[in-house]
Write a protein that holds these residues in place. Structure first.
Motif, PDB file in Angstrom:
ATOM      1  N   UNK A 135       7.087  -0.619  -0.456  1.00 42.35           N
ATOM      2  CA  UNK A 135       7.522   0.773  -0.448  1.00 42.35           C
ATOM      3  C   UNK A 135       6.378   1.709  -0.707  1.00 42.35           C
ATOM      4  N   UNK A 136       6.655   3.000  -0.547  1.00 39.40           N
ATOM      5  CA  UNK A 136       5.569   3.969  -0.679  1.00 39.40           C
ATOM      6  C   UNK A 136       4.928   3.976  -2.053  1.00 39.40           C
ATOM      7  N   UNK A 137       5.679   3.514  -3.097  1.00 43.66           N
ATOM      8  CA  UNK A 137       5.047   3.558  -4.424  1.00 43.66           C
ATOM      9  C   UNK A 137       3.785   2.713  -4.455  1.00 43.66           C
ATOM     10  N   UNK A 138       3.824   1.575  -3.739  1.00 46.88           N
ATOM     11  CA  UNK A 138       2.611   0.743  -3.696  1.00 46.88           C
ATOM     12  C   UNK A 138       1.478   1.490  -3.011  1.00 46.88           C
ATOM     13  N   UNK A 139       1.874   2.186  -1.938  1.00 44.73           N
ATOM     14  CA  UNK A 139       0.858   2.942  -1.208  1.00 44.73           C
ATOM     15  C   UNK A 139       0.183   3.958  -2.130  1.00 44.73           C
ATOM     16  N   UNK A 140       1.024   4.712  -2.857  1.00 42.09           N
ATOM     17  CA  UNK A 140       0.434   5.749  -3.711  1.00 42.09           C
ATOM     18  C   UNK A 140      -0.387   5.136  -4.834  1.00 42.09           C
ATOM     19  N   UNK A 141       0.104   4.044  -5.386  1.00 41.09           N
ATOM     20  CA  UNK A 141      -0.635   3.394  -6.471  1.00 41.09           C
ATOM     21  C   UNK A 141      -2.022   2.974  -5.993  1.00 41.09           C
ATOM     22  N   UNK A 142      -2.051   2.320  -4.826  1.00 38.90           N
ATOM     23  CA  UNK A 142      -3.345   1.842  -4.324  1.00 38.90           C
ATOM     24  C   UNK A 142      -4.256   3.020  -4.003  1.00 38.90           C
ATOM     25  N   UNK A 143      -3.651   4.070  -3.411  1.00 40.80           N
ATOM     26  CA  UNK A 143      -4.466   5.237  -3.075  1.00 40.80           C
ATOM     27  C   UNK A 143      -5.089   5.834  -4.333  1.00 40.80           C
ATOM     28  N   UNK A 144      -4.283   5.910  -5.382  1.00 40.65           N
ATOM     29  CA  UNK A 144      -4.834   6.476  -6.613  1.00 40.65           C
ATOM     30  C   UNK A 144      -5.940   5.596  -7.174  1.00 40.65           C
TER      31      UNK A 144
END
Lengths: 169, 101, 328, 390, 158
Positions: free
Chosen positions: C270-279
């Protein structure tokens, strides 16, 4: 929809191209050129050639124009010398004949509806693979030889540029 | 009523002629170079138009190769301009009358 | 059709808002992380631990005096920051935040568009962003600015190539130029495992592309006194600044997409993983900025052309051989 | 810009990397420097002239402001010069404390150097770590003298006041902590490939040329000349201590950097020895013409009161004569040339400031390098404009 | 320069080879510091304790009866290197001298502490007040009344 986009982008491209010629500062010319290339890229998208459009942006707008602007800045061509050489006869003849050619070509292109000859790329093929896959399949099979020749040409170009621009020490 | 294809062609022709006129009229080598690029772009549009009308990829490949050539041309051309500037102090094509150096 | 358009517009609005918020807060992250690395607190006056600092900065940017130098090329001077920010924001279009979700009976994809030539789009548009810097430097009529702009252009052209080579290796293992397909190809194994060298190459080139520290030639503040944006003030400067952070966000998103498996992750995708990795990648950008000295201009050039480019070519060759041998 | 077109740029006086108000007019061919013209004087305060109208005591706060990064060293140089002219010797305890203070000042100066040098080359964090440690020294200096940057702690004939136990406690803590901090700087810089790329083989000056230009201090020692006044002409009990003088070989920026990094350790070594062997006793000479009587004595004893008036109004009277005395400052040989004419103020005070001479070598160091190297070179010779312009 | 055993040659410290490890070490060092406690303080809500010898704003001391200790001898004005002190003495017959005017220009003052050292009556001292701010230059010219209560001028963050 397509027509509207085409008219807008085509119009902007034409105007920008005209401004390339008429702009006083070389740098402004170059920037109008970038705009023109962008619009041409959009035209390519309208013609279903996304790959070409991206290539247009990367190669022309990204690389070639960047080189040109770099050269302009390095040569510090802020303002061109203003003196006019006057319209020479040869130029007038050249421009005149070009206008004639332009009218002729316009007549040909607008007058006749060209009938399409179906080629190897059917809608079905594109739908199954996607445009990029089709292009790459053809590029690396039927067009392999030209592709390699072009790579040799590019190498030659790089070597030539380095040899030319290298300062003698 | 003209169809889209004719407009594409008209655009291609217009660009080509604009480029040609510029190449004839301007004296600044870099601008002339850019005008030639405009001509190539016009030709490119024509190629792609025919290509898409005919369901063939030949036009597209033609344009791809033209782009590659243009890139090589830009590299060599700019090197020549640089050299010319170094030699003559200007890139005015009218002053560029040497056959060799 | 109408429904489709509505969803698209809402999606675009949401995506841009979220992205620009992240961009704004990446300045906060930058200042906070730099502060703590340097044994300081960072901003903490405006709001809780300075959380409202980006907003305060924005307001301040609006009310600062606009300065246009006398010998500036005025239209270009105004245009340059606009190009910069436009190119940066345009890149958000292809960022894949997540996969499909179903909201109120509509199946919505958490990305704005799935371009067939997504990778090329990234490469193309990111070059356009360099125009902002080069024109800004040139048009301000300042010698430091011109030097900064020239450096920026040269660096951009040089590192674009190596970056493309890194991406090509990824494309080879994924088999598509579409970012969505690239993410989907990493369901089991992330590309960082398949392509560790390409990852390193991409990180290095990306840092050069977004002008971060070891490669921050265009605005090397110690030597060029801020380089290309030396004459800019007020909102025009803020636009350059935002463009820089926007590039950083997009770069982080691309690293996530190409190498860290996008929205894939343990337990629930889900997008939460995306945002976590981006951060995490943004954190890395700030962290490395605090650690490294700056390279010299000619060293950057020779590093790009003599080391990274052959390295990238070699990586592609090895990837190709690998794929032939194991018949993937 | 390219092709023989020369671009002239003004680097400074408002430029983040010129360490104050140095103005360099650089002529560039592309990015390569073909001519350097340093312009100095933006910070000129006429200290040498001012000193001619002050008594010998009043000059001390002025000397703080030469090299404000390492003020105690200037105090030391001035006070020892005047003492030499007066022909007096301060007590051993005062000498040791002076050594401690001036070595702390040297470390402070080098802290500022490493911070700004690294910042110029782009490593923005080192400056904060350096200032963390500089802060510790500042606190100690504040503890004994009452001020942080410009302590004015030394007096002609001794010290303003004795040190406190708190100072000794802090100093011991610092001695224990500091090697770790230096190791940290080394982690961030010394081995880092980017740092090496930026500093090696930049701004090379051979030993012979360095001597000819009159360079002193770490900039000279980086070229391999082991010239250190603390060893060559020991003053203030420096011959009591066992320390090494680091020298480089190539004379590039990296060598100068290494020399200074080693001086951190050597200075700390000296401080440790001085602290361990600190003798008991007074911190001022027992000379009624120089030693300012204590406030308790003044209020009880009329002769002490008269002496205080005499000393404070007039200061020590210097016999006719001249003296040149130099100490090893953090930037190089800091010399004081004093001419006394029998009055209360110096007839002439000339300061041989190391930075002034270092600036003259800038052109030699910079030619043929790039702009980015120029700032690395400015950082490596570690100039302080307060000392150049005086 | 007879014996040269004090020379320490540092040329052998020039590292060779190593590329990646130092970079990773550097990253590790900064990361370690990221998790350590900041050393800065949140001035002006937090203030650091300055040493007892701090040389801040001047105070004219008063004795038990509330009169100034100063006898206007002028020693501080004489020793003051930037000549920031102006004293106008006043003396009635049979009384102690006292300063009619005692003005310190705090913008001229360099806070060297010489006045405190010179004073034979222990009448002037430098307090711990280091952050006094105001809007106009004339506000920094401190007369007797202001000098009696320097604590009033501590910057309180407003």
């Amino acid at each position: 929809m397509e027509l509207v986009f085409l008219l807008i982008c085509g119009g902007v491209a034409v105007i920008a191209s005209l401004l390339v010629i008429f702009a006083r500062s070389t740098l402004h010319s170059a920037l109008w050129m970038v705009l023109s290339f962008f619009m041409i890229a959009v035209v390519y998208v309208l013609l279903q050639a996304q790959f070409l459009a991206m290539l247009q942006v990367i190669v022309y707008a990204g690389a070639i124009m960047m080189f040109i602007i770099y050269a302009i800045m390095m040569l510090n061509l802020r303002q061109e010398s203003r003196q006019k050489t006057g319209a020479r006869i040869s130029k007038i003849i050249g421009v005149g004949s070009l206008i004639v050619l332009f009218l002729e070509l316009m007549l040909v292109s607008l007058g006749n509806n060209l009938t399409p000859i179906p080629g190897p790329v059917s809608e079905k093929l594109v739908a199954t693979y996607g445009r990029m896959a089709v292009i790459s399949n053809f590029l690396f099979s039927d067009y392999l030889l030209p592709f390699e020749v072009v790579s040799i040409l590019l190498t030659a170009g790089v070597v030539g540029a380095v040899v030319l621009a290298k300062r003698e020490r | 009523m003209v169809d889209n294809q004719s407009i594409y062609l008209a655009l291609a022709i217009t660009l080509f002629i604009i480029g040609a006129v510029g190449a004839i009229c301007r004296r600044n080598a870099i601008v002339v170079f850019m005008c030639i690029e405009i001509m190539l772009a016009g030709v490119g549009i024509a190629f792609v138009t025919f290509s898409s009308a005919n369901h063939s990829l030949d036009g597209i490949f033609m344009v791809i190769f033209v782009m590659a050539v243009a890139a090589a041309e830009a590299a060599v051309g700019l090197a020549i301009f640089l050299l010319m500037y170094r030699k003559l102090g200007t890139i005015d094509l009218d002053k560029f009358n040497l056959l060799k150096w | 059709m109408l429904e489709y358009m509505t969803i698209l517009i809402i999606k675009a609005l949401v995506a841009f808002t979220v992205s620009l918020l992240i961009v704004a807060y990446s300045t906060w992250i930058e200042r906070k992380v730099l502060g703590h690395v340097q044994l300081r607190h960072g901003p903490r006056r405006v709001g809780f631990h300075g959380l409202l600092q980006p907003i305060a900065d924005g307001i301040k940017g609006f009310f600062k005096e606009e300065l246009v130098p006398d010998n500036a090329d005025k239209p270009l001077f105004l245009l340059a920051p606009v190009i910069s920010i436009a190119a940066a924001v345009a890149l958000i279009v292809i960022v894949p935040f997540g996969d499909k979700v179903t909201i109120m009976g509509h199946e919505i994809t958490l990305y704005l568009t799935d371009l067939d030539v997504g990778v090329l789009f990234v490469l193309g548009i990111s070059t356009i962003g360099a125009y902002g810097g080069i024109l800004g430097g040139w048009s301000s009529g300042n010698k430091y600015g011109v030097i900064g702009g020239l450096r920026g252009a040269a660096q951009m052209i040089s590192y674009e190539l190596s970056m493309a080579l890194a991406v090509i290796a990824v494309v080879m293992v994924s088999g598509s130029l579409s970012l969505i397909d690239i993410v989907n190809a990493q369901t089991g194994l992330w590309n960082i495992v398949k392509q560790p060298f390409a990852f390193v190459l991409f990180i290095i080139c990306g840092l050069a592309e977004i002008n971060r520290t070891p490669f921050d030639m265009p605005e090397a503040e110690a030597e060029l006194a801020c380089g290309f944006n030396v004459e800019y003030s007020s909102m025009k400067f803020a636009l350059f600044f935002m463009a820089e952070y926007c590039h950083m966000f997009v770069f982080s998103a691309l690293v996530t997409t190409f190498f860290l498996g996008g929205w894939h992750g343990p337990i629930i995708d889900g997008p939460h993983w995306f945002f976590l990795k981006t951060f995490l990648v943004i954190f890395f950008c700030v962290w490395e900025r605090s650690t490294f000295p700056r390279l010299r201009y000619d060293q950057i050039m020779s590093f790009g052309w003599k080391i990274l480019l052959p390295f990238g070519l070699l990586n592609i060759l090895l990837t190709g051989l690998w794929m032939i041998v194991f018949n993937m | 810009m390219a092709d023989g077109k020369i671009l002239t740029i003004n680097m400074g006086p408002h430029h983040p990397a010129t360490h104050g108000v140095l103005r360099l007019v650089l002529e560039l061919d592309g990015e390569t420097i073909v001519k350097v013209t340093p312009h100095i004087g933006h910070l000129h305060r006429g200290i040498e002239k001012l000193a001619e109208n002050m008594n010998y005591q009043q000059v001390i706060p002025l000397t703080d402001r030469f090299d404000y990064t390492a003020a105690s060293l200037n105090n030391l140089g001035y006070c020892t010069a005047v003492e030499k002219l007066l022909g007096i010797e301060v007590p051993k305890r005062a000498q040791y404390i002076r050594v401690i203070m001036s070595e702390l000042a040297r470390i402070m100066g080098h802290h500022l150097w490493i911070g700004s040098h690294a910042l110029d080359i782009g490593a923005m964090t080192v400056v904060f770590y350096a200032f963390r440690d500089r802060e510790m020294i500042m606190n100690m200096v504040e503890e004994v003298s009452g001020y942080r940057l410009t302590p004015s702690y030394m007096r002609v004939g001794g010290l303003a006041r004795d040190i406190t136990p708190e100072f000794i406690k802090c100093l011991r803590e610092f001695i224990k902590w500091f090697p770790t901090a230096v190791a940290g700087y080394n982690t961030l810089l010394t081995d880092n490939i980017i740092w090496r790329k930026r500093t090696m083989d930049i701004g090379v000056i051979s030993a012979e040329e360095a001597v000819n230009y009159g360079l002193t201090g770490p900039s000279l020692r980086g070229s391999g000349v082991p010239y250190d006044l603390r060893k060559v002409k020991p003053y203030s009990s420096y011959d009591d201590f066992d320390f090494k003088v680091p020298v480089g070989a190539k004379g590039d920026v990296y060598d100068r950097y290494l020399v200074r990094m080693e001086e951190f350790i050597q200075s700390l070594n000296i401080i440790e020895q001085a602290l361990e062997n600190l003798p008991e006793g007074p911190v001022n000479v027992d000379n009624p013409l120089i030693f300012n009587p204590q406030i308790d004595d003044v209020q009880k004893d009329i002769s002490a009161l008269i002496r205080r008036f005499k000393i404070q109004c007039q200061g020590p009277v210097i016999p006719e004569g001249e003296i040149y005395h130099a100490v090893e400052g953090s930037k190089g040989e800091l010399g004081f040339y004093l001419v006394g004419d029998g009055s209360e103020s110096p007839y002439r005070m000339k300061v041989r400031s190391p930075c002034f001479i270092l600036v003259s070598a800038l052109e030699k160091l910079m030619l043929g390098h790039m702009i980015a190297d120029a700032i690395a070179i400015i950082g490596s010779i570690d100039i302080v404009l307060g000392e150049i312009d005086r | 320069m007879a014996d040269k055993d004090y020379i320490l040659n540092i040329t052998d410290r020039r590292p060779t080879g190593k590329y990646i490890t130092p970079i990773l070490k550097g990253l590790g060092y900064t990361l370690k510091n990221f998790f350590s406690k900041p050393i800065t303080i949140k001035y002006p809500t937090e203030r650091r304790e300055v040493s007892d010898r701090w040389r801040g704003l001047h105070r004219l001391k008063v004795d038990d009866k509330g009169a100034l200790k100063c006898v206007a001898c002028g020693l501080c004005a004489k020793i003051c290197p930037p000549q920031a002190i102006t004293i106008v003495p006043y003396e009635e017959a049979g009384q102690t001298r006292y300063p009619k005017e005692f003005v310190i220009d705090e913008l001229r003052c360099i806070f060297c502490g010489f006045c405190q050292e010179a004073c034979p009556k222990d009448a002037i001292e430098l307090t711990k007040v280091y952050d006094f701010v105001d809007y106009e230059r004339k506000d920094f010219i401190f007369d007797i009344e202001k000098l009696k209560t320097p604590e009033k001028y501590i910057f309180n963050g407003k």
